[in-house]
Design a protein around this motif. Structure first.
Motif, PDB file in Angstrom:
ATOM      1  N   TYR A  88       0.836  -1.205   0.000  1.00  0.00           N
ATOM      2  CA  TYR A  88       0.000   0.000   0.000  1.00  0.00           C
ATOM      3  C   TYR A  88       0.876   1.262   0.000  1.00  0.00           C
ATOM      4  CZ  TYR A  88      -3.679  -3.261   0.960  1.00  0.00           C
ATOM      5  OH  TYR A  88      -4.544  -4.304   0.848  1.00  0.00           O
ATOM      6  N   PRO A  89       0.860   2.004  -1.102  1.00  0.00           N
ATOM      7  CA  PRO A  89       1.739   3.183  -1.181  1.00  0.00           C
ATOM      8  C   PRO A  89       1.392   4.262  -0.164  1.00  0.00           C
ATOM      9  CG  PRO A  89       0.250   3.077  -3.076  1.00  0.00           C
ATOM     10  CD  PRO A  89       0.096   1.793  -2.339  1.00  0.00           C
ATOM     11  N   MET A  90       0.139   4.258   0.324  1.00  0.00           N
ATOM     12  CA  MET A  90      -0.256   5.316   1.266  1.00  0.00           C
ATOM     13  C   MET A  90       0.105   4.957   2.717  1.00  0.00           C
ATOM     14  SD  MET A  90      -2.679   3.057   0.713  1.00  0.00           S
ATOM     15  CE  MET A  90      -3.807   3.429  -0.600  1.00  0.00           C
ATOM     16  N   LEU A  91       0.618   3.757   2.928  1.00  0.00           N
ATOM     17  CA  LEU A  91       1.062   3.370   4.266  1.00  0.00           C
ATOM     18  C   LEU A  91       2.590   3.443   4.326  1.00  0.00           C
ATOM     19  CD1 LEU A  91      -1.081   0.189   5.131  1.00  0.00           C
ATOM     20  CD2 LEU A  91      -1.714   2.592   5.224  1.00  0.00           C
ATOM     21  N   THR A  92       3.122   3.620   5.530  1.00  0.00           N
ATOM     22  CA  THR A  92       4.582   3.634   5.676  1.00  0.00           C
ATOM     23  C   THR A  92       5.110   2.208   5.548  1.00  0.00           C
ATOM     24  OG1 THR A  92       4.546   3.279   8.046  1.00  0.00           O
ATOM     25  CG2 THR A  92       4.416   5.578   7.297  1.00  0.00           C
ATOM     26  N   VAL A  93       6.418   2.105   5.461  1.00  0.00           N
ATOM     27  CA  VAL A  93       7.060   0.786   5.386  1.00  0.00           C
ATOM     28  C   VAL A  93       6.654  -0.051   6.604  1.00  0.00           C
ATOM     29  CG1 VAL A  93       9.313  -0.351   5.553  1.00  0.00           C
ATOM     30  CG2 VAL A  93       8.986   1.580   3.982  1.00  0.00           C
TER      31      VAL A  93
ATOM     32  N   LEU B   7      -9.921 -12.656  14.123  1.00  0.00           N
ATOM     33  CA  LEU B   7     -10.061 -11.300  14.680  1.00  0.00           C
ATOM     34  C   LEU B   7      -8.785 -10.484  14.468  1.00  0.00           C
ATOM     35  CD1 LEU B   7     -12.498 -10.061  16.044  1.00  0.00           C
ATOM     36  CD2 LEU B   7     -11.367 -10.374  18.243  1.00  0.00           C
ATOM     37  N   ILE B   8      -7.640 -11.140  14.630  1.00  0.00           N
ATOM     38  CA  ILE B   8      -6.357 -10.451  14.402  1.00  0.00           C
ATOM     39  C   ILE B   8      -6.273  -9.994  12.939  1.00  0.00           C
ATOM     40  CG2 ILE B   8      -3.861 -10.828  14.187  1.00  0.00           C
ATOM     41  CD1 ILE B   8      -4.055 -12.648  16.663  1.00  0.00           C
ATOM     42  N   ARG B   9      -6.700 -10.876  12.025  1.00  0.00           N
ATOM     43  CA  ARG B   9      -6.640 -10.548  10.599  1.00  0.00           C
ATOM     44  C   ARG B   9      -7.604  -9.402  10.281  1.00  0.00           C
ATOM     45  NH1 ARG B   9      -6.965 -15.910   7.157  1.00  0.00           N
ATOM     46  NH2 ARG B   9      -4.897 -15.542   6.372  1.00  0.00           N
ATOM     47  N   LEU B  10      -8.818  -9.480  10.866  1.00  0.00           N
ATOM     48  CA  LEU B  10      -9.793  -8.408  10.629  1.00  0.00           C
ATOM     49  C   LEU B  10      -9.288  -7.070  11.170  1.00  0.00           C
ATOM     50  CD1 LEU B  10     -13.300  -9.979  11.269  1.00  0.00           C
ATOM     51  CD2 LEU B  10     -12.558  -8.786   9.215  1.00  0.00           C
ATOM     52  N   ALA B  11      -8.670  -7.136  12.348  1.00  0.00           N
ATOM     53  CA  ALA B  11      -8.150  -5.899  12.954  1.00  0.00           C
ATOM     54  C   ALA B  11      -7.100  -5.278  12.046  1.00  0.00           C
ATOM     55  CB  ALA B  11      -7.571  -6.199  14.336  1.00  0.00           C
ATOM     56  N   ALA B  12      -6.258  -6.124  11.438  1.00  0.00           N
ATOM     57  CA  ALA B  12      -5.231  -5.607  10.517  1.00  0.00           C
ATOM     58  C   ALA B  12      -5.895  -4.949   9.303  1.00  0.00           C
ATOM     59  CB  ALA B  12      -4.311  -6.740  10.090  1.00  0.00           C
ATOM     60  N   LEU B  13      -6.932  -5.597   8.782  1.00  0.00           N
ATOM     61  CA  LEU B  13      -7.636  -5.039   7.619  1.00  0.00           C
ATOM     62  C   LEU B  13      -8.312  -3.715   7.977  1.00  0.00           C
ATOM     63  CD1 LEU B  13      -9.148  -8.388   6.306  1.00  0.00           C
ATOM     64  CD2 LEU B  13      -7.639  -6.920   4.986  1.00  0.00           C
ATOM     65  N   TRP B  14      -8.940  -3.659   9.156  1.00  0.00           N
ATOM     66  CA  TRP B  14      -9.626  -2.424   9.588  1.00  0.00           C
ATOM     67  C   TRP B  14      -8.632  -1.281   9.760  1.00  0.00           C
ATOM     68  CZ3 TRP B  14     -12.666  -5.500  13.839  1.00  0.00           C
ATOM     69  CH2 TRP B  14     -13.706  -6.218  13.215  1.00  0.00           C
ATOM     70  N   LEU B  19      -6.123   3.850   8.101  1.00  0.00           N
ATOM     71  CA  LEU B  19      -4.925   4.622   7.751  1.00  0.00           C
ATOM     72  C   LEU B  19      -5.005   5.129   6.320  1.00  0.00           C
ATOM     73  CD1 LEU B  19      -2.163   2.378   9.390  1.00  0.00           C
ATOM     74  CD2 LEU B  19      -2.762   4.706  10.048  1.00  0.00           C
ATOM     75  N   ALA B  20      -5.490   4.261   5.421  1.00  0.00           N
ATOM     76  CA  ALA B  20      -5.595   4.659   4.007  1.00  0.00           C
ATOM     77  C   ALA B  20      -6.559   5.833   3.870  1.00  0.00           C
ATOM     78  CB  ALA B  20      -6.047   3.477   3.163  1.00  0.00           C
ATOM     79  N   LEU B  21      -7.665   5.782   4.603  1.00  0.00           N
ATOM     80  CA  LEU B  21      -8.643   6.872   4.511  1.00  0.00           C
ATOM     81  C   LEU B  21      -8.088   8.164   5.094  1.00  0.00           C
ATOM     82  CD1 LEU B  21     -11.468   7.877   3.796  1.00  0.00           C
ATOM     83  CD2 LEU B  21     -12.224   7.158   6.048  1.00  0.00           C
ATOM     84  N   LEU B  22      -7.408   8.039   6.232  1.00  0.00           N
ATOM     85  CA  LEU B  22      -6.872   9.237   6.889  1.00  0.00           C
ATOM     86  C   LEU B  22      -5.870   9.963   5.989  1.00  0.00           C
ATOM     87  CD1 LEU B  22      -6.418   8.011  10.556  1.00  0.00           C
ATOM     88  CD2 LEU B  22      -7.968   9.775   9.741  1.00  0.00           C
TER      89      LEU B  22
END
Lengths: 307, 420
Positions: A88-93, B7-14, B19-22
């Motif tokens: 994901y380019p919008m995330l950091t390393v 749940l760990i996998r879902l938390a990573a996806l969430w 972060l992508a939205l922010l």
């Protein structure tokens, strides 16, 4: 580690098979080079081993288990590092590494430990807080590789991992891949760079049109190739001589006034030199001997352009 | 696979989606800034259109060519009605025509010479006797033109009645009889919005009409909720194009898990939107001079509001996933999603209230999920409805969302089959 037994696969929209009764063995701890021109079937084979698609015929086994069962019991044992920058380019390393560690189900402590280890291995410490989209091509390749290592896989599938990087990054990546093999991991490596494959792979397979054309150790593949004579002449090769040689050899003309003849046993050399003299030609350079990997590859896959 | 691992996998996806939205400024602007501005601007622009009794910025003037007691009485009667802004008197028909033609005045009432004489006679007028005339700006809606004409006719009737009563009064020696018709104020008529009894506890008077902010907050909130299509498709298409979905598939992350990884973060985003837009309506609009948004205070109504917000969110996220699954590029998704949202908003009564649309177009609103959503919010916010009242629109939205989700999954399966 991986046994591919008479595997065939044809895409729904295709008229010919992408893979046609392929049989290959990839030993545990080996660095296996998979070579082939575009459209040869490399990506299909990689996708089958990665479990993205299932073979229509034949079997793939991992450590003696059916691949699907192996993947179920060892969910993180096989990792794919695709040719694309699959992050994901919008995330950091660091955020990318944490995410991909998280989707592998690693708990928070494991995520941090594996991320640190991957960052250290790929030497990404100085850029771990930088957005992945802002990295140079070489750093992106290193991040791509680092993500593949998060699950501590036993089998790593590397799809052209050095495309588009500078020589320094390329050397770093090749050294890193060697280190992975030395640490006991099995690596299947596809590339178009023959010198890379010659330099790091202990076993190779050349495939084209979905079939295995040659497989074995580098020495076996090169040893099985017929000796070749390369000539650079002072004039163009006359048509009459070209036709005469074509009756006994495969003749290619890789450059101006350059001719390649295959096979040319040592016993045939005097006759060839005699032919040249008879046509008033002088060899400016002459090289006879075993073919290198690129010559073997070109010989086996022919020289026609591929899509 | 254990629940903890899932749940760990879902938390990573969430976390990834958050972060992508922010870091997606355009996505954030579409989700939060755009609706806040729309609510503020539209609430102010349409303030008077939703408030009864306040003259809109439409005015009228009078050209009194009769200059009689009767014509003056008519002018005074009209001025006493809280109808349109009064621009006073003009001296000639020419100046009246110029004022209307220039768009300075919406109406000019022409009172002809002989008005008083004709008012008091029962004889048939000569064919060439001019009547009262209203010069009207053609851009003024027909309903407003008719309203003005009816008001003039009503005042004229009062004047005629007054003249008649004056005559009778003179005969009966009761001169004040005329005042019964002309001096008595018109009998008032009020318009009352009827709400559910549960809304009686609302802080807003149960008999008041909705303000423009009460119309605009739910409308633009719904519109902006559907704009999750921008950030969702941007990330999803990038994942597909850059091989990230392929990488996730080798890590045995199912498509269902990926969908679940997108549903919850954007559901939360939609709920944050709802809270923020309510705050804009409640606190920001009054600062700009508008009326504050009022909400029903009963627990049942508040729960119904949240359920509507949840139903809209699920429909919007599913719609976004459908667009993301069917588009080939981010640009295509932005265009299809954006235009789709604007069309749904246009026919759904978001941009133009349904009652303003031509009669032939109004049934089209039933086709828009945004109209179902707006209907649901209005049932609670304007009519004081509770959970039972929103079952229809909420069920329609959930059905739409489910259908969109199923089609999105089928599209992805088809794309996967094409690769095999």
């Amino acid at each position: 580690m991986i046994a591919i037994e008479r595997v065939s696969h044809r895409y729904r929209s295709a008229s010919t098979a992408a893979l046609d009764t392929i049989t290959l063995d990839v030993g545990r701890g080996s660095l296996f080079g998979l070579l082939g021109p575009n459209g040869a079937g490399k990506t299909t084979l990689i996708s089958l081993i990665a479990g993205l698609i299932a073979p229509q015929q034949g079997h793939i086994k991992a450590d003696g288990q059916a691949l699907a069962d192996f993947r179920r019991t060892h969910p993180n044992a096989i990792a794919l590092v695709p040719q694309d920058y699959a992050f994901y380019p919008m995330l950091t390393v660091a955020e990318n590494l944490a995410f991909f560690a998280g989707v592998q189900g690693l708990d928070r402590r494991q995520q941090q430990a594996r991320s640190r280890e991957a960052i250290r291995f790929a030497r990404l410490e100085s850029v771990d807080r930088q957005l992945a989209g802002e990295l140079s091509g070489g750093l992106r390749r290193r991040l791509n590789l680092a993500i593949g290592l998060l699950g501590d896989p036993t089998l790593l599938l590397l799809d052209e991992p050095t495309v588009g990087v500078d020589p320094q990054s390329r050397h770093f990546l090749l050294d890193a891949i060697r280190d992975l093999r030395n640490s006991g991991k099995t690596v299947i490596y596809t590339s178009h760079y023959m010198d890379e494959v010659e330099a790091i792979c202990d076993r190779i397979a050349i495939i084209d049109h979905g079939r295995v054309l040659a497989a074995g150790t580098l020495a076996e593949v090169l040893g099985a190739a017929e000796p070749q004579l390369q000539l650079r002449l002072d004039h163009d090769l006359p048509q009459a001589l070209l036709e005469r040689w074509q009756a006994a050899h495969t003749v290619t003309t890789p450059g101006t006034n350059c001719v390649c003849l295959t096979p040319v046993p040592v016993a045939a050399l005097p006759q060839i030199l005699h032919d040249l003299a008879a046509h008033g030609l002088t060899p400016l350079a002459l090289n006879h001997g075993q073919q290198n990997l690129e010559q073997v590859f070109m010989h086996l896959t022919r020289r026609s352009l591929r899509d | 696979m254990s629940a903890a691992r899932t749940l760990i996998r879902l938390a990573a996806l969430w976390r990834k989606e958050a972060l992508a939205l922010l870091r997606d400024r355009h996505g954030l602007a579409a989700l939060f800034l755009m609706p806040a501005i729309f609510i503020l601007v539209m609430s102010m622009a349409l303030r008077d259109a939703f408030v009864p009794g306040v003259p809109a910025d439409l005015g009228y003037a009078v050209v009194d060519l009769d200059r009689s007691e009767a014509s003056q009485a008519l002018v005074e009667q009209l001025a006493g009605v809280d109808l349109l802004r009064e621009f006073g008197a003009l001296d000639s028909e020419r100046s009246g025509r110029d004022a209307v033609a220039d768009g300075r005045i919406a109406f000019v009432l022409l009172i002809p010479q002989g008005f008083e004489r004709r008012l008091g006679t029962t004889a048939a007028p000569a064919p060439d006797t001019p009547g009262l005339r209203v010069l009207a700006d053609p851009t003024v809606p027909l309903a407003v033109r008719n309203g003005f004409r009816q008001q003039v006719e009503a005042e004229l009737t009062r004047l005629q009645l007054g003249t008649l009563l004056a005559r009778i009064g003179r005969s009966l020696m009761i001169p004040e009889l005329r005042d019964v018709a002309t001096k008595a104020p018109p009998y008032p008529v009020f318009v009352e919005a009827v709400r559910k009894p549960t809304a009686a506890a609302s802080t807003r008077s149960a008999s008041a009409l909705p303000s423009s902010v009460q119309q605009n907050v739910p409308a633009w909130l719904i519109f902006s909720m559907f704009f999750v299509v921008v950030p969702i498709s941007a990330v999803f298409i990038a994942e597909r194009q850059h091989g990230t979905l392929q990488r996730l598939a080798t890590q045995q992350v199912s498509f269902g898990l990926i969908l679940a990884g997108k549903l919850l973060p954007f559901f939360v985003v939609n709920q944050v939107q709802a809270v923020l837009m309510v705050l804009v309506g409640r606190y920001l609009v009054p600062l700009a001079g508008g009326e504050a948004l009022t909400l029903p205070t009963g627990a049942a109504s508040l729960l119904a509001l949240w359920l509507m917000s949840a139903a809209v969110s699920l429909a919007a996220v599913a719609w976004a996933l459908l667009i993301a699954s069917s588009a080939r590029s981010t640009e295509q998704a932005t265009v299809i999603g954006g235009v789709g949202n604007i069309l749904m908003g246009a026919i759904g009564g978001i941009m133009v209230p349904q009652f303003v649309m031509p009669a032939g177009m109004q049934p089209l609103t039933d086709l828009s999920p945004m109209a179902w959503a707006l209907d649901g919010f209005h049932r609670v916010m304007l009519r004081g409805g509770a959970i039972a009242d929103i079952v229809g629109p909420a069920a329609a939205l959930l059905s739409f969302g489910l259908a969109a989700l199923v089609v999105a999954i089928l599209l992805n399966q088809r794309a996967l089959r094409a690769l095999r």
